[in-house]
Motif scaffolding. Structure first.
Motif, PDB file in Angstrom:
ATOM      1  N   GLU A 109       0.755  -1.296   0.175  1.00  0.00           N
ATOM      2  CA  GLU A 109       0.173   0.027  -0.011  1.00  0.00           C
ATOM      3  C   GLU A 109       0.794   1.183   0.051  1.00  0.00           C
ATOM      4  O   GLU A 109       0.224   2.416   0.144  1.00  0.00           O
ATOM      5  CB  GLU A 109      -0.857  -0.136   1.108  1.00  0.00           C
ATOM      6  CG  GLU A 109      -1.983  -0.881   1.178  1.00  0.00           C
ATOM      7  CD  GLU A 109      -2.932  -1.101  -0.002  1.00  0.00           C
ATOM      8  OE1 GLU A 109      -3.292   0.250  -0.564  1.00  0.00           O
ATOM      9  OE2 GLU A 109      -3.673  -1.961  -0.456  1.00  0.00           O
ATOM     10  N   SER A 110       2.095   1.353  -0.127  1.00  0.00           N
ATOM     11  CA  SER A 110       3.039   2.426  -0.014  1.00  0.00           C
ATOM     12  C   SER A 110       4.274   2.211  -0.689  1.00  0.00           C
ATOM     13  O   SER A 110       4.864   1.029  -0.622  1.00  0.00           O
ATOM     14  CB  SER A 110       3.152   3.114   1.399  1.00  0.00           C
ATOM     15  OG  SER A 110       3.966   3.941   1.357  1.00  0.00           O
TER      16      SER A 110
ATOM     17  N   LYS B 284       0.633   0.174  -4.629  1.00  0.00           N
ATOM     18  CA  LYS B 284      -0.622   1.019  -4.669  1.00  0.00           C
ATOM     19  C   LYS B 284      -0.294   2.164  -3.701  1.00  0.00           C
ATOM     20  O   LYS B 284      -0.527   2.373  -2.574  1.00  0.00           O
ATOM     21  CB  LYS B 284      -1.871   0.469  -4.429  1.00  0.00           C
ATOM     22  CG  LYS B 284      -2.449  -0.711  -5.286  1.00  0.00           C
ATOM     23  CD  LYS B 284      -3.662  -0.961  -4.773  1.00  0.00           C
ATOM     24  CE  LYS B 284      -4.400  -2.151  -5.930  1.00  0.00           C
ATOM     25  NZ  LYS B 284      -5.785  -2.372  -5.404  1.00  0.00           N
ATOM     26  N   ASP B 285       0.343   3.356  -4.218  1.00  0.00           N
ATOM     27  CA  ASP B 285       0.845   4.340  -3.354  1.00  0.00           C
ATOM     28  C   ASP B 285      -0.432   5.428  -3.358  1.00  0.00           C
ATOM     29  O   ASP B 285      -0.598   5.763  -4.697  1.00  0.00           O
ATOM     30  CB  ASP B 285       1.932   4.844  -3.822  1.00  0.00           C
ATOM     31  CG  ASP B 285       2.521   5.978  -2.966  1.00  0.00           C
ATOM     32  OD1 ASP B 285       3.253   5.554  -1.835  1.00  0.00           O
ATOM     33  OD2 ASP B 285       2.457   7.078  -3.071  1.00  0.00           O
ATOM     34  N   PRO B 286      -0.869   6.119  -2.513  1.00  0.00           N
ATOM     35  CA  PRO B 286      -1.689   7.245  -2.494  1.00  0.00           C
ATOM     36  C   PRO B 286      -1.056   8.372  -3.292  1.00  0.00           C
ATOM     37  O   PRO B 286      -2.028   9.286  -3.793  1.00  0.00           O
ATOM     38  CB  PRO B 286      -2.106   7.398  -1.136  1.00  0.00           C
ATOM     39  CG  PRO B 286      -0.703   6.910  -0.328  1.00  0.00           C
ATOM     40  CD  PRO B 286      -0.463   5.892  -1.019  1.00  0.00           C
ATOM     41  N   PHE B 287       0.201   8.483  -3.427  1.00  0.00           N
ATOM     42  CA  PHE B 287       0.678   9.954  -4.252  1.00  0.00           C
ATOM     43  C   PHE B 287       1.175   9.361  -5.622  1.00  0.00           C
ATOM     44  O   PHE B 287       1.164  10.355  -6.477  1.00  0.00           O
ATOM     45  CB  PHE B 287       1.820  10.215  -3.268  1.00  0.00           C
ATOM     46  CG  PHE B 287       1.247  10.807  -1.818  1.00  0.00           C
ATOM     47  CD1 PHE B 287       0.871  12.136  -1.816  1.00  0.00           C
ATOM     48  CD2 PHE B 287       1.583  10.234  -0.794  1.00  0.00           C
ATOM     49  CE1 PHE B 287       0.447  12.728  -0.604  1.00  0.00           C
ATOM     50  CE2 PHE B 287       1.127  10.653   0.340  1.00  0.00           C
ATOM     51  CZ  PHE B 287       0.366  11.616   0.538  1.00  0.00           C
TER      52      PHE B 287
ATOM     53  N   GLU C 239      -0.588   3.355  -8.927  1.00  0.00           N
ATOM     54  CA  GLU C 239      -0.384   1.924  -8.873  1.00  0.00           C
ATOM     55  C   GLU C 239       0.608   1.542 -10.035  1.00  0.00           C
ATOM     56  O   GLU C 239       0.464   1.916 -11.233  1.00  0.00           O
ATOM     57  CB  GLU C 239      -1.734   1.217  -9.236  1.00  0.00           C
ATOM     58  CG  GLU C 239      -1.646  -0.287  -9.111  1.00  0.00           C
ATOM     59  CD  GLU C 239      -2.931  -1.026  -9.266  1.00  0.00           C
ATOM     60  OE1 GLU C 239      -3.203  -1.959  -9.880  1.00  0.00           O
ATOM     61  OE2 GLU C 239      -3.919  -0.403  -8.471  1.00  0.00           O
TER      62      GLU C 239
END
Length: 197
Positions: free
Chosen positions: A31-32, A50-53, A56
């Motif tokens: 997730e990061s 799958k990084d929020p910044f 993917e």
């Protein structure tokens, strides 16, 4: 007859692309894209990051730990993705004596140890594959772009350890290595098209 052969070849190519997309959907998810000493991720195998910044992407995390001089342990972490690589260097282990009491005037207890996460700013990295060196420069925040010719070299690297030299902002040289399983994973990372955002 030639047309029929071309259609069969086209269909075979379509199935192999579909197989690659199916294999990517089966990968573990992280997730990061952030690196930290002590992190728990699937090491040296392809994963979906799958990084929020950053979105993917396909990637592989690598970790190499070794001793150097008086420092009990040095950890070099990296995240290899199709267009870039990120590094983190963690240095040492700090241990303090934890006393729980005394028996016949002798202290009783053990050692309490923890990692020291003192990362270095990396200005340059150089990979050695066989007799050829591949410099990674123009990085920012320990993240370096991977040129097309370097990506091709990584994808075609023989399945063996790859030596890497990191050059810090202070001019310190940190020699480390990339393990065989990560090198094997490069074939998939640098062959695959980027995942949709």
């Amino acid at each position: 007859m030639r047309r029929l052969g071309g259609v069969i070849l086209l269909l075979a190519g379509t199935f192999s692309l579909a197989g690659l997309a199916g294999a990517q959907s089966q990968l573990p998810v992280v997730e990061s894209a952030a690196l930290a000493v002590g992190m728990q991720v699937p090491w040296s195998q392809p994963v979906k990051v799958k990084d929020p910044f950053e979105g993917e992407n396909l990637g592989v995390f690598d970790r190499h730990e070794f001793s150097r001089g008086d420092i009990p342990r040095m950890t070099v972490l990296s995240l290899w993705q199709a267009k870039s690589v990120r590094f983190l260097v963690g240095l040492g282990t700090q241990c303090t004596r934890a006393y729980v009491g005394y028996v016949f005037y002798f202290p009783v207890g053990g050692w309490s140890c923890g990692n020291i996460d003192t990362s270095r700013k990396i200005n340059e990295a150089v990979l050695k594959i066989g007799d050829t060196t591949w410099p990674l420069t123009q990085g920012q925040n320990n993240t370096f772009p991977i040129a097309t010719d370097t990506a091709t070299a990584l994808q075609q690297a023989p399945e063996a350890k790859v030596l890497i030299r990191l050059v810090t902002e202070a001019g310190e040289l940190i020699d480390s290595e990339i393990g065989v399983n990560t090198v094997r994973s490069w074939k998939q990372i640098f062959a695959a098209a980027p995942l949709p955002q």
